[in-house]
Design a protein around this motif. Structure first.
Motif, PDB file in Angstrom:
ATOM      1  N   PHE A  32       1.054  -1.218  -0.479  1.00 59.71           N
ATOM      2  CA  PHE A  32       0.531   0.148  -0.254  1.00 59.71           C
ATOM      3  C   PHE A  32       0.868   1.430  -0.138  1.00 59.71           C
ATOM      4  O   PHE A  32       2.045   1.175   0.426  1.00 59.71           O
ATOM      5  N   ASN A  35      -0.837   6.643   2.003  1.00 61.20           N
ATOM      6  CA  ASN A  35      -2.204   6.858   2.234  1.00 61.20           C
ATOM      7  C   ASN A  35      -3.173   6.486   2.049  1.00 61.20           C
ATOM      8  O   ASN A  35      -4.321   6.245   2.030  1.00 61.20           O
ATOM      9  N   GLY A  36      -3.153   4.811   1.695  1.00 59.56           N
ATOM     10  CA  GLY A  36      -4.038   3.113   2.157  1.00 59.56           C
ATOM     11  C   GLY A  36      -4.363   2.573   0.531  1.00 59.56           C
ATOM     12  O   GLY A  36      -5.123   1.669   0.144  1.00 59.56           O
ATOM     13  N   ASP A  37      -3.281   3.603  -0.601  1.00 60.08           N
ATOM     14  CA  ASP A  37      -4.198   2.715  -1.629  1.00 60.08           C
ATOM     15  C   ASP A  37      -3.533   1.878  -1.942  1.00 60.08           C
ATOM     16  O   ASP A  37      -2.120   1.500  -1.653  1.00 60.08           O
ATOM     17  N   GLU A  61       0.221  -2.268   7.214  1.00 52.29           N
ATOM     18  CA  GLU A  61      -0.980  -1.099   6.738  1.00 52.29           C
ATOM     19  C   GLU A  61      -1.881  -1.236   7.981  1.00 52.29           C
ATOM     20  O   GLU A  61      -2.874  -0.532   8.571  1.00 52.29           O
ATOM     21  N   ASP A  62      -2.009  -3.046   8.110  1.00 54.25           N
ATOM     22  CA  ASP A  62      -3.079  -2.785   9.294  1.00 54.25           C
ATOM     23  C   ASP A  62      -2.810  -2.708  10.016  1.00 54.25           C
ATOM     24  O   ASP A  62      -3.889  -1.663  11.026  1.00 54.25           O
ATOM     25  N   ARG A  64      -0.939   0.334  10.501  1.00 50.35           N
ATOM     26  CA  ARG A  64      -1.745   1.893  10.733  1.00 50.35           C
ATOM     27  C   ARG A  64      -2.933   2.015  10.763  1.00 50.35           C
ATOM     28  O   ARG A  64      -3.301   3.329  11.461  1.00 50.35           O
ATOM     29  N   LEU A  65      -4.006   1.467  10.462  1.00 50.56           N
ATOM     30  CA  LEU A  65      -5.648   1.265  10.460  1.00 50.56           C
ATOM     31  C   LEU A  65      -5.810   1.504  11.641  1.00 50.56           C
ATOM     32  O   LEU A  65      -6.461   2.092  12.074  1.00 50.56           O
ATOM     33  N   GLU A  68      -5.799   4.319  13.441  1.00 48.44           N
ATOM     34  CA  GLU A  68      -5.450   5.743  13.930  1.00 48.44           C
ATOM     35  C   GLU A  68      -7.644   5.675  13.512  1.00 48.44           C
ATOM     36  O   GLU A  68      -8.254   6.960  14.324  1.00 48.44           O
TER      37      GLU A  68
END
Length: 70
Positions: A32, A35-37, A61-62, A64-65, A68
């Motif tokens: 990713f 910015n998550g794309d 990415e997981d 990071r989410l 958030e």
């Protein structure tokens, strides 16, 4: 028709996990942008262009989410 991008690799900017561009393009692994794309490498991609950017593996990415969400 997709061009084979043999020998190129992408590295996670957090954990430094590495995967081949072929695996990323075939969805064996997912990377990713910051910015998550989700990433998919196109014709004309070079190792130099890959190295100039930051990417996150699916685990990072997981994480990071989840951060958030707090």
């Amino acid at each position: 028709m997709r061009k084979k991008v043999i020998g190129m690799h992408v590295r996670c900017s957090e954990c430094y996990d590495k995967a081949s561009v072929e695996d990323v393009n075939s969805d064996k692994v997912r990377y990713f942008t910051p910015n998550g794309d989700i990433v998919n490498f196109m014709n004309g991609t070079t190792q130099e262009l890959i190295n100039q950017n930051s990417f996150l593996c699916e685990c990072c990415e997981d994480d990071r989410l989840e951060e958030e969400d707090y």
